[in-house]
Design a protein around this motif. Structure first.
Motif, short mmCIF file in Angstrom:
data_model
loop_
_atom_site.label_atom_id
_atom_site.label_comp_id
_atom_site.label_asym_id
_atom_site.label_seq_id
_atom_site.Cartn_x
_atom_site.Cartn_y
_atom_site.Cartn_z
N GLY A 202 0.88 -1.21 -0.01
CA GLY A 202 -0.04 -0.05 -0.05
C GLY A 202 0.85 1.35 0.00
N LEU A 203 1.99 1.27 -0.37
CA LEU A 203 2.99 2.40 -0.56
C LEU A 203 3.34 2.76 -2.02
N GLU A 204 3.84 3.73 -2.13
CA GLU A 204 4.46 4.20 -3.51
C GLU A 204 6.05 4.36 -3.38
N PHE A 205 6.72 3.66 -4.17
CA PHE A 205 8.17 3.81 -4.21
C PHE A 205 8.61 4.39 -5.48
N HIS A 206 9.28 5.54 -5.24
CA HIS A 206 9.74 6.27 -6.61
C HIS A 206 11.37 6.74 -6.61
N ALA A 207 11.91 6.68 -7.79
CA ALA A 207 13.31 6.71 -7.82
C ALA A 207 13.79 7.72 -8.92
N LEU A 423 9.85 5.68 -15.09
CA LEU A 423 10.97 6.47 -14.87
C LEU A 423 10.56 7.97 -15.17
N GLN A 424 9.82 8.07 -16.14
CA GLN A 424 9.52 9.47 -16.44
C GLN A 424 8.38 9.98 -15.47
N TYR A 425 7.56 9.24 -14.98
CA TYR A 425 6.62 9.62 -14.04
C TYR A 425 7.27 9.93 -12.56
N ASP A 426 8.26 9.14 -12.39
CA ASP A 426 9.12 9.50 -11.16
C ASP A 426 9.84 10.82 -11.30
N GLU A 427 10.33 10.92 -12.03
CA GLU A 427 10.92 12.12 -12.45
C GLU A 427 10.12 13.57 -12.30
N ASP A 428 9.09 13.26 -12.85
CA ASP A 428 7.92 14.39 -12.96
C ASP A 428 7.51 14.82 -11.28
N LEU A 429 7.15 13.57 -10.79
CA LEU A 429 6.71 13.43 -9.33
C LEU A 429 7.76 14.01 -8.49
N ILE A 430 8.97 13.78 -8.50
CA ILE A 430 9.98 14.08 -7.34
C ILE A 430 10.29 15.52 -7.65
N GLY A 431 10.30 15.90 -8.93
CA GLY A 431 10.64 17.31 -9.23
C GLY A 431 9.35 18.21 -8.82
N ARG A 432 8.22 17.94 -8.81
CA ARG A 432 7.01 18.65 -8.22
C ARG A 432 7.27 18.71 -6.85
N LEU A 433 7.53 17.65 -6.19
CA LEU A 433 7.19 17.57 -4.92
C LEU A 433 8.72 18.38 -4.18
N ARG A 434 9.91 18.42 -4.91
CA ARG A 434 10.85 19.07 -4.33
C ARG A 434 10.91 20.47 -4.61
N GLY A 435 10.11 20.76 -5.92
CA GLY A 435 10.13 21.85 -6.45
C GLY A 435 11.06 22.72 -7.11
N ASN A 436 12.07 21.71 -7.73
CA ASN A 436 13.21 22.21 -8.14
C ASN A 436 13.46 21.65 -9.59
N ILE A 437 12.42 21.58 -10.37
CA ILE A 437 12.50 21.46 -11.75
C ILE A 437 13.26 22.43 -12.60
N ASN A 438 14.41 22.24 -13.00
CA ASN A 438 15.33 22.98 -13.60
C ASN A 438 16.07 22.66 -14.69
N GLY A 439 15.65 21.37 -15.28
CA GLY A 439 16.27 20.86 -16.08
C GLY A 439 17.77 20.49 -16.06
N SER A 440 18.58 20.95 -16.96
CA SER A 440 20.11 20.63 -16.98
C SER A 440 20.97 22.10 -16.61
N GLN A 441 20.16 22.97 -16.70
CA GLN A 441 20.96 24.48 -16.83
C GLN A 441 21.81 24.86 -15.58
N TYR A 442 22.77 25.49 -15.96
CA TYR A 442 23.72 26.15 -14.61
C TYR A 442 24.21 27.32 -14.97
N LEU A 443 24.91 28.10 -13.97
CA LEU A 443 25.38 29.49 -14.67
C LEU A 443 27.07 29.30 -14.53
N LEU A 444 27.71 29.50 -15.22
CA LEU A 444 29.07 29.55 -15.62
C LEU A 444 29.71 30.72 -15.16
N VAL A 445 30.29 30.97 -14.07
CA VAL A 445 30.70 32.38 -13.66
C VAL A 445 32.33 32.50 -13.77
#
Length: 730
Positions: A202-207, A423-445
């Protein structure tokens, strides 16, 4: 060749898997390459596990059991959390002597605006039921400022926003020893097992994590190799033995193909010093061309009056022109400024010569013919259809034209791998729960020195609305450290901190020693002080200094808004938003255009070669077949999906090479021997279309695309070969 390889073989690693090695030298940007490596290293081995369920469900226990199961299977480092805690302890010990100058921005503002209010809140916390954990380090950090600073530097990896039941997450690290092809597939099986167990309770496991995608790729690849590869190999062997009537002939064909692959590998490594794994993957298609040389030799052995002593005579001219034409077309790739494309061109050209020499030098001695060979089928005994030679190619091009007009380019590296729905569902779910869906972008300083780099990072963290993680969270700029120290000294001189310490019960001796330490000379923390540390997961970002310039990368949580984009534009000389996926897509577009140019250049070179050897009319006649097949295949892709990319261009290289063989052997074979040529071409077409057609059934998009394009092109090349009339050499 083998002797030369033994003498000159380079030291490891001669097999490259780094995508940066495929970049043109003129386009390589050192800091972008270093940042991409650092970003990849921070993601390549971590997997985030999430378990959730209703209130009072054994979520924590199941998550702990899942980690133990993965550890026992070897897919999670044992004691990873303990090791991570030790890294934080080592970091804290290193930063402790500099704690007077380390304040998180929120604490600095609170103390500067309302120090009394901040200290009253801290005292209330210490005396509350929640204050127990804060009392342990009270003497070393009586104001709680250093503890807050460390907490602000920790990545926000363990927080989730879930309004349903109980949710817990854990990060594991996959050992490097388990990243091999034969071992990694088991990780995806473990993932499926844990999902099923969770559902039963009765649980959900995501990765989510890069190792899971790699594990799925390995698992699906092994599955397809065992089904598609095994089935096609069995069918090919059965067909060849049945038609040729000789197991030795099949063995010789495999020998010539094997020597061709070995020649391509050896020459490429000896000349260029390395070979990329993608070159080997594409080089496997060498089989489709090099096998043709064996087919023609073995097919002509079935003609009346054939003897081993004269076995090479009827096919040598066609073999020579075929290898020269195909090698010339592939050699055109070596003129492009792309290391990866140059490797493919050198691999294919040298591999074809290896197979050609094997047929010419070994077959006459090793193949004596077959008494059990079957008579040529009746439809192969006639001559090709006697239509006007240009009618069929022109018809194919005209029919393909609407499909060609529908085409548009699409270069996306994500098409290279398949993502299963779970896997796509897990990625979308965890991204929504953590609130940090940002793709692969980063800043180079980038900045002129280390302190200017830290100052620029601090400015970005203040001014941008997105959450940024960088090295300045561990090592503030010298100005920020001195400002924090000055603020604390001012509060001490004003008696604010003395009164607070007294209210907590500290005696005057402790207060005096604490104030003396605060007023002692201060040497600011520098980046070099962290060089010996193995930093905790999710911290850091400093790339180093080189040629008077220092650089770092900052992780972004969230997409930059319009205001952020405007601020970044003002700092364009020093700060750049980097999207590795988009950079690779642009590179793939350059490769695609380069391969298209090489197709045109190679076709022109082949045309010149054929004109010099056979005359202009016969050269045009021969070249029309592969060119029409390539255009027809690309037009069919336009009808089917409406876009094309680098994989289609690579596939057309093979269509061009095989189509050239068809046209050349049709063009130089005497009418009386066209039956043997028809048999060889038919064997080549059936086997190649079978193999590559079955690849089109693959679940991996790039493999399916490659197989479909080649199968369509070779089908058209085979049909067109029946409209190519042989010429009388008399």
């Amino acid at each position: 060749m083998l002797a030369l390889a033994l003498l000159r073989w380079p030291q490891p690693p001669w097999l490259s898997t780094d995508f940066q090695h495929l970049l043109p030298e003129t386009n390589k940007q050192y800091w972008t390459g270093q940042a991409n490596k650092a970003v990849a290293a921070s993601l390549e081995s971590e997997v985030l596990l999430l378990v959730r369920g209703p209130e009072n469900a054994p979520v924590g226990r199941f998550l702990a059991e899942a980690v133990v199961q993965l550890e026992e299977a070897g897919f999670a480092e044992e004691g990873f959390e303990l090791s991570e805690a030790r890294r934080w302890q080592a970091l804290a010990r290193t930063l402790q002597p500099f704690s007077r100058g380390l304040l998180r921005p929120g604490d600095f503002i609170s103390l500067d605006n309302d120090a009394q209010g901040y200290l009253r809140g801290l005292r209330a916390l210490l005396y509350s039921p929640l204050g127990g954990p804060f009392l342990a380090g009270l003497q070393e950090d009586p104001l709680g400022l250093f503890r807050n600073y460390l907490q602000s530097a920790a990545p926000n990896s363990a927080s989730v926003d879930s309004a349903v039941g109980v949710t817990e997450i854990r990060v594991i690290r996959v050992p490097r020893a388990m990243s091999g092809f034969n071992r990694l597939a088991g990780l995806y099986q473990q993932y499926g097992s844990l999902r099923e167990r969770a559902q039963n309770q009765g649980l959900e496991f995501h990765a989510v994590g890069a190792p899971l995608y790699s594990a799925y790729g390995v698992e699906s690849g092994r599955r397809e190799m065992s089904t598609i590869g095994g089935a096609s190999l069995l069918l090919l062997a059965t067909l060849l033995v049945w038609v040729l009537g000789s197991v030795r002939g099949l063995g010789l064909m495999l020998l010539s193909v094997g020597v061709g692959v070995a020649a391509g590998l050896s020459v490429t490594v000896l000349v260029l010093g390395e070979i990329h794994i993608l070159t080997l993957v594409f080089g496997a298609s060498l089989v489709g061309i090099s096998a043709d040389y064996s087919f023609h030799y073995l097919a002509h052995s079935r003609l009346p009056g054939w003897t081993p002593a004269e076995g090479l005579v009827p096919v040598y001219r066609g073999l020579l022109l075929g290898v020269l034409s195909s090698a010339t077309a592939f050699a055109a790739l070596t003129l492009l400024p792309f290391p990866g494309v140059r490797q493919i061109g050198l691999f294919m050209a040298s591999g074809l010569f290896g197979s050609f020499l094997t047929v010419c030098l070994l077959y006459p001695s090793l193949y004596r013919g077959s008494a059990s060979a079957r008579e040529l089928p009746r439809f192969l005994q006639g001559r090709p259809l006697a239509y006007v030679w240009w009618f069929a190619p022109v018809t194919v091009v005209v029919l393909a034209m609407p499909g060609l007009l529908l085409l548009h380019s699409q270069d996306d590296v994500r098409d290279f791998y398949a993502v299963p729905a779970e896997l796509q569902y897990d990625e979308d779910l965890i991204g929504r729960l953590r609130g940090n869906i940002n793709g692969s972008q980063y800043l180079l300083v980038q900045a002129a020195d280390e302190n200017a780099l830290l100052t620029l990072e601090e400015q970005l963290r203040r001014e941008l609305d997105v959450t940024l993680t960088g090295i300045s969270q561990l090592v503030p700029s010298v100005e920020a450290q001195l400002a924090s120290l000055s603020l604390q000294r001012r509060l001490s001189r004003q008696g604010v901190t003395e009164a607070f310490l007294a209210s907590l019960g500290f005696d005057q001796n402790f207060i005096d020693s604490w104030q003396a330490a605060l007023m002692a000379p201060y040497e600011p923390l520098a980046l070099k002080d962290l060089q010996v540390l193995d930093l905790p997961l999710g911290t850091g970002g400093f790339l180093g200094c080189r040629d008077g310039q220092c650089a770092s990368w900052m992780r972004m949580d969230g997409e930059p808004g319009s205001a952020d984009i405007e601020r970044l534009a003002a700092l364009a000389a020093a700060v750049r938003v980097v999207d590795p996926i988009e950079d690779i897509n642009q590179l793939m577009g350059e490769y695609r255009r380069g391969i298209l140019a090489s197709l045109l250049l190679g076709s022109l070179a082949v045309m010149i070669l054929l004109v010099l050897t056979l005359g202009p009319l016969r050269a045009l006649h021969i070249l029309a077949l592969p060119v029409a097949a390539c255009l027809g295949s690309l037009g069919a892709i336009g009808y089917i999906q409406g876009y094309y990319g680098i994989i289609n261009m690579l596939a057309l290289l093979l269509v061009l090479g095989v189509g050239l063989d068809y046209g050349i052997f049709r063009g130089v074979t005497a009418p009386a021997k066209q039956g043997a040529t028809s048999l060889a071409i038919s064997l080549s077409a059936v086997t190649s279309i079978l193999v590559f057609g079955m690849l089109a059934l693959s679940d991996t998009p790039v493999i399916a695309e490659f197989g479909l394009t080649i199968a369509l092109g070779l089908t058209l090349a085979y049909i067109l070969s029946w409209f190519s009339t042989g010429w009388d050499d008399s």
